[in-house]
Design a protein around this motif. Structure first.
Motif, PDB file in Angstrom:
ATOM      1  N   THR A 271      11.277 -20.183   8.150  1.00  0.00           N
ATOM      2  CA  THR A 271      10.101 -21.040   7.987  1.00  0.00           C
ATOM      3  C   THR A 271       9.660 -21.567   9.353  1.00  0.00           C
ATOM      4  OG1 THR A 271      11.414 -23.050   7.765  1.00  0.00           O
ATOM      5  CG2 THR A 271      10.986 -21.788   5.748  1.00  0.00           C
ATOM      6  N   ILE A 272       8.532 -22.274   9.371  1.00  0.00           N
ATOM      7  CA  ILE A 272       8.090 -22.924  10.605  1.00  0.00           C
ATOM      8  C   ILE A 272       9.173 -23.866  11.126  1.00  0.00           C
ATOM      9  CG2 ILE A 272       6.558 -24.766  11.432  1.00  0.00           C
ATOM     10  CD1 ILE A 272       5.189 -22.177  11.718  1.00  0.00           C
ATOM     11  N   SER A 273       9.824 -24.582  10.206  1.00  0.00           N
ATOM     12  CA  SER A 273      10.898 -25.497  10.605  1.00  0.00           C
ATOM     13  C   SER A 273      12.030 -24.753  11.302  1.00  0.00           C
ATOM     14  CB  SER A 273      11.423 -26.236   9.373  1.00  0.00           C
ATOM     15  OG  SER A 273      12.423 -27.152   9.735  1.00  0.00           O
ATOM     16  N   ASP A 274      12.365 -23.569  10.816  1.00  0.00           N
ATOM     17  CA  ASP A 274      13.409 -22.759  11.466  1.00  0.00           C
ATOM     18  C   ASP A 274      12.979 -22.362  12.880  1.00  0.00           C
ATOM     19  OD1 ASP A 274      15.145 -22.704   9.221  1.00  0.00           O
ATOM     20  OD2 ASP A 274      13.889 -21.160   8.299  1.00  0.00           O
ATOM     21  N   VAL A 275      11.702 -22.044  13.039  1.00  0.00           N
ATOM     22  CA  VAL A 275      11.181 -21.683  14.371  1.00  0.00           C
ATOM     23  C   VAL A 275      11.311 -22.878  15.312  1.00  0.00           C
ATOM     24  CG1 VAL A 275       9.148 -20.962  15.680  1.00  0.00           C
ATOM     25  CG2 VAL A 275       9.618 -19.935  13.444  1.00  0.00           C
ATOM     26  N   VAL A 276      10.952 -24.071  14.800  1.00  0.00           N
ATOM     27  CA  VAL A 276      11.004 -25.295  15.611  1.00  0.00           C
ATOM     28  C   VAL A 276      12.428 -25.573  16.081  1.00  0.00           C
ATOM     29  CG1 VAL A 276      10.741 -27.812  15.560  1.00  0.00           C
ATOM     30  CG2 VAL A 276       8.966 -26.355  14.582  1.00  0.00           C
ATOM     31  N   PHE A 277      13.398 -25.387  15.185  1.00  0.00           N
ATOM     32  CA  PHE A 277      14.766 -25.816  15.496  1.00  0.00           C
ATOM     33  C   PHE A 277      15.693 -24.709  15.970  1.00  0.00           C
ATOM     34  CE2 PHE A 277      13.241 -29.183  12.597  1.00  0.00           C
ATOM     35  CZ  PHE A 277      13.421 -30.262  13.447  1.00  0.00           C
ATOM     36  N   THR A 278      15.269 -23.447  15.899  1.00  0.00           N
ATOM     37  CA  THR A 278      16.161 -22.369  16.348  1.00  0.00           C
ATOM     38  C   THR A 278      15.545 -21.538  17.477  1.00  0.00           C
ATOM     39  OG1 THR A 278      15.369 -20.891  14.595  1.00  0.00           O
ATOM     40  CG2 THR A 278      17.334 -22.165  14.123  1.00  0.00           C
ATOM     41  N   ILE A 279      14.343 -21.026  17.262  1.00  0.00           N
ATOM     42  CA  ILE A 279      13.736 -20.157  18.280  1.00  0.00           C
ATOM     43  C   ILE A 279      13.227 -20.982  19.467  1.00  0.00           C
ATOM     44  CG2 ILE A 279      11.928 -18.470  18.764  1.00  0.00           C
ATOM     45  CD1 ILE A 279      12.026 -17.627  15.835  1.00  0.00           C
ATOM     46  N   ALA A 280      12.431 -22.019  19.181  1.00  0.00           N
ATOM     47  CA  ALA A 280      11.769 -22.778  20.254  1.00  0.00           C
ATOM     48  C   ALA A 280      12.733 -23.410  21.263  1.00  0.00           C
ATOM     49  CB  ALA A 280      10.848 -23.834  19.648  1.00  0.00           C
ATOM     50  N   PRO A 281      13.807 -24.094  20.828  1.00  0.00           N
ATOM     51  CA  PRO A 281      14.694 -24.711  21.823  1.00  0.00           C
ATOM     52  C   PRO A 281      15.328 -23.700  22.763  1.00  0.00           C
ATOM     53  CG  PRO A 281      15.156 -25.568  19.623  1.00  0.00           C
ATOM     54  CD  PRO A 281      14.238 -24.398  19.451  1.00  0.00           C
ATOM     55  N   ARG A 282      15.592 -22.507  22.268  1.00  0.00           N
ATOM     56  CA  ARG A 282      16.217 -21.488  23.107  1.00  0.00           C
ATOM     57  C   ARG A 282      15.236 -20.959  24.149  1.00  0.00           C
ATOM     58  NH1 ARG A 282      18.870 -22.221  18.671  1.00  0.00           N
ATOM     59  NH2 ARG A 282      21.111 -21.755  18.549  1.00  0.00           N
ATOM     60  N   ILE A 283      14.002 -20.722  23.720  1.00  0.00           N
ATOM     61  CA  ILE A 283      12.988 -20.290  24.691  1.00  0.00           C
ATOM     62  C   ILE A 283      12.762 -21.387  25.732  1.00  0.00           C
ATOM     63  CG2 ILE A 283      10.549 -19.669  24.978  1.00  0.00           C
ATOM     64  CD1 ILE A 283      10.677 -18.409  22.173  1.00  0.00           C
ATOM     65  N   ASN A 284      12.722 -22.617  25.266  1.00  0.00           N
ATOM     66  CA  ASN A 284      12.523 -23.754  26.169  1.00  0.00           C
ATOM     67  C   ASN A 284      13.669 -23.925  27.154  1.00  0.00           C
ATOM     68  OD1 ASN A 284      10.293 -25.436  26.471  1.00  0.00           O
ATOM     69  ND2 ASN A 284      10.619 -26.459  24.510  1.00  0.00           N
ATOM     70  N   ALA A 285      14.881 -23.592  26.711  1.00  0.00           N
ATOM     71  CA  ALA A 285      16.065 -23.820  27.535  1.00  0.00           C
ATOM     72  C   ALA A 285      15.975 -23.081  28.865  1.00  0.00           C
ATOM     73  CB  ALA A 285      17.323 -23.393  26.789  1.00  0.00           C
ATOM     74  N   ALA A 286      15.318 -21.920  28.863  1.00  0.00           N
ATOM     75  CA  ALA A 286      15.196 -21.146  30.108  1.00  0.00           C
ATOM     76  C   ALA A 286      14.495 -21.976  31.181  1.00  0.00           C
ATOM     77  CB  ALA A 286      14.430 -19.850  29.844  1.00  0.00           C
ATOM     78  N   GLY A 287      13.315 -22.523  30.844  1.00  0.00           N
ATOM     79  CA  GLY A 287      12.560 -23.314  31.817  1.00  0.00           C
ATOM     80  C   GLY A 287      13.180 -24.657  32.111  1.00  0.00           C
ATOM     81  N   ARG A 288      13.920 -25.200  31.142  1.00  0.00           N
ATOM     82  CA  ARG A 288      14.536 -26.517  31.341  1.00  0.00           C
ATOM     83  C   ARG A 288      15.740 -26.459  32.274  1.00  0.00           C
ATOM     84  NH1 ARG A 288      12.477 -30.184  27.886  1.00  0.00           N
ATOM     85  NH2 ARG A 288      11.621 -29.507  25.892  1.00  0.00           N
ATOM     86  N   ILE A 289      16.567 -25.422  32.081  1.00  0.00           N
ATOM     87  CA  ILE A 289      17.836 -25.378  32.804  1.00  0.00           C
ATOM     88  C   ILE A 289      17.788 -24.426  34.000  1.00  0.00           C
ATOM     89  CG2 ILE A 289      20.311 -24.969  32.561  1.00  0.00           C
ATOM     90  CD1 ILE A 289      19.215 -27.365  30.958  1.00  0.00           C
ATOM     91  N   LYS A 290      17.092 -23.287  33.856  1.00  0.00           N
ATOM     92  CA  LYS A 290      17.074 -22.307  34.932  1.00  0.00           C
ATOM     93  C   LYS A 290      15.640 -22.024  35.358  1.00  0.00           C
ATOM     94  CE  LYS A 290      18.926 -17.756  36.159  1.00  0.00           C
ATOM     95  NZ  LYS A 290      19.390 -16.466  35.576  1.00  0.00           N
TER      96      LYS A 290
END
Length: 564
Positions: A271-290
């Motif tokens: 669902t959209i909620s799954d995208v918010v809590f599983t896919i999005a944080p991982r994609i974001n982690a690249a720019g946040r940490i590296k």
């Protein structure tokens, strides 16, 4: 927690819609609360179609943007696709670059370094374009305020096409084309697109120009749905259509990068909620940490084996992000306590050591404890940088605008923004922000609110009712999962804390009705109310639980209170 019951719609409108759709009053009421008043509007809501998407050429400057790109291709020019380092920006860059590369090779991408360059169009990015012979930059999810940077690019003979969705200032950059539905002089019918959504309208227009139909663009919708979910834009109108079909792509034929991210999720349908809590944080982690380049590499990779390797690297970055988030949140809460600032109207905290990549997440976490407009600052080069987050109903962008004398640069939305300022201005800004918020925030906005769609009796919750509710998906801002109130219910004696002890599981009944399993995440503190034997009131959404291949209805509790 405030419970607010939404007013009932006009009776005549409810009766008309009930008859037109052959549904009961409950469904008609839920539709009217979402602004759906006619059979045709309901048909479009329940059966959205890609043919409902607006003509991309209705967006101001779209013709100029397409013409400039086609000229670049005809002349063999190098094109640089530039975007922000968050999910919206990296998905937008992945979308536009991969579309252009499908028929033109001279396309490069650039994501600014969060720490060295900061948000938005950068001098380093323009210099990169110049060094690599790129004379056209397509900026995505940024650029609407880059007046000086676009002027700098002009001195190097580089043209700009800006695709943004943030609020413009009175003066616009001197770009070849500026695609932004929030422009005052843009009459595009829908102005809530995210940055990737604006990028999609650009490739839609390019497709029209090349004789392609919307069906050619369906494979790109997994990126658009991910951006819509991550950027918390309203899931209404065009966004809802894009999100619905994008979710279908995610669940059926996702690109290799997204498939690699979700292959360990044990759910048949996301669902959209799954995208918010599983896919999005991982994609974001690249720019946040590296670096956001890692996200673009993942999302534009076609080889599944390589994508799996990229996804594993990003998963490791996400673990680091979680640890930093937890540590900094604890330090920030301690700072609030030590400074005796628990009773203020705002939260403004600063530590020069805090990791810039997670301060936005930390700001959101702090609101869970101290519910008020929040800014988290850290050191960024010779300046201070902050992420701002707000509470329901309060426009933090306007509040920052009122503090502009102390700010060097800022941008964003009603509920989320970023800014930089000189360190010597921090205390003056902090005081001014507190004054502005104190003077302008409504007292109700200082208490978390649950907006309840309507009151229900348990006998109304049937499999048929749930099947219709499921057609209201995808849920999100502007179309949230309906919240119901039922009064006078009791736990049948099975109530217990579950998980790590912070969640609550019940089996609840209303007099003369069947009972339902109910789960309340974070509600273990309400155990005494639920299990006292006395009747209580609950607000909840209707959910499904699948166990051993059998699916049953359950209630997702949002809050419970003793009966008045």
């Amino acid at each position: 927690m405030r419970w607010t019951l939404k007013p009932n719609p006009d009776t005549q409108k409810t009766q008309h819609l009930t008859k037109a759709l052959n549904v009961d009053n409950t469904i008609a009421t839920l539709l009217l609360q979402r602004g759906i008043e006619t059979f045709e509007e309901a048909k479009q809501f329940f059966r959205p179609s890609l043919s409902d998407l607006h003509d991309p050429y209705l967006m101001r400057d779209m013709d100029k943007a397409v013409q400039r790109i086609e000229t670049a291709i005809a002349n063999g020019e190098n094109i640089l696709v530039f975007g922000d380092y968050d999910v919206d920006g990296t998905t937008a860059v992945s979308l536009v670059s991969s579309y252009l590369r499908s028929y033109y090779p001279n396309v490069d991408t650039y994501i600014p370094d969060r720490y060295k360059e900061g948000y938005g169009v950068s001098v380093a990015g323009i210099d990169y374009a110049d060094d690599n012979g790129c004379i056209l930059i397509i900026a995505l999810d940024c650029g609407i305020k880059a007046i000086d940077k676009v002027a700098y690019a002009k001195t190097k003979g580089i043209d700009f096409i800006i695709c943004d969705h943030h609020r413009p200032s009175d003066t616009l950059p001197n770009a070849v084309a500026i695609l932004d539905p929030k422009r005052e002089d843009c009459n595009y019918p829908y102005d809530e697109l995210c940055g990737c959504g604006v990028g999609f309208k650009l490739i839609q227009a390019l497709g029209v120009n090349r004789g392609q139909t919307i069906n050619h663009l369906i494979p790109y919708l997994d990126l658009v749905a991910t951006a819509i979910a991550a950027d918390i834009v309203p899931i209404t109108g065009e966004n809802r259509t894009l999100a619905k079909f994008g979710l279908e792509v995610i669940n059926s034929h996702p690109r290799a990068g997204i498939k690699a991210l979700i292959q360990n999720i044990k759910k048949p349908t996301l669902t959209i909620s799954d995208v918010v809590f599983t896919i999005a944080p991982r994609i974001n982690a690249a720019g946040r940490i590296k670096h956001g380049n890692d996200a673009v590499a993942l999302l534009t990779e076609f080889n599944m084996m390589q994508a799996t390797e990229f996804a594993a690297q990003i998963e490791a970055l996400n673990v680091d992000r979680k640890n930093l988030d937890k540590q900094i949140t604890a330090e920030a809460l301690l700072q609030i306590e030590r400074n005796s600032e628990q009773d203020k109207y705002t939260t403004v905290v600063y530590n020069k050591e805090w990791h810039k990549g997670v301060i936005g997440i930390v700001a959101s976490r702090l609101i869970e404890t101290h519910y008020r407009p929040t800014l988290v600052f850290t050191k960024s080069g010779d300046k201070l940088a902050a992420s701002a987050r707000s509470v329901s109903g309060f426009d933090v962008y306007n509040a920052l605008e009122a503090c502009a004398e102390h700010i060097e640069q800022f941008g964003g939305h009603k509920y989320a923004a970023g800014l930089t300022l000189q360190e010597e201005n921090y205390e003056a800004f902090k005081q001014k922000f507190e004054e502005v918020v104190t003077a302008t925030i409504h007292p109700d906005m200082r208490v978390p609110e649950i907006k309840i769609d309507m009151e229900l009796n348990f006998e109304q919750i049937t499999p048929k009712f749930n099947r219709i509710l499921k057609q209201f998906e995808p849920f999100g801002p502007g179309n949230m999962s309906p919240i119901f109130l039922t009064q006078g219910i009791k736990d049948t004696g099975f109530g217990k804390p579950i998980g790590d002890g912070t969640h609550l599981k019940l089996f609840v009944q209303q007099e003369n009705s069947e009972g339902f399993a109910a789960i309340g995440f974070g509600l273990a503190s309400k155990m005494e109310i639920a299990c006292s034997g006395a009747a209580f009131d609950a607000v909840y959404s209707v959910d499904e639980n699948t166990w051993n291949g059998e699916t049953t209805l359950q209630l997702r509790l949002r809050d419970i209170k003793s009966e008045n």
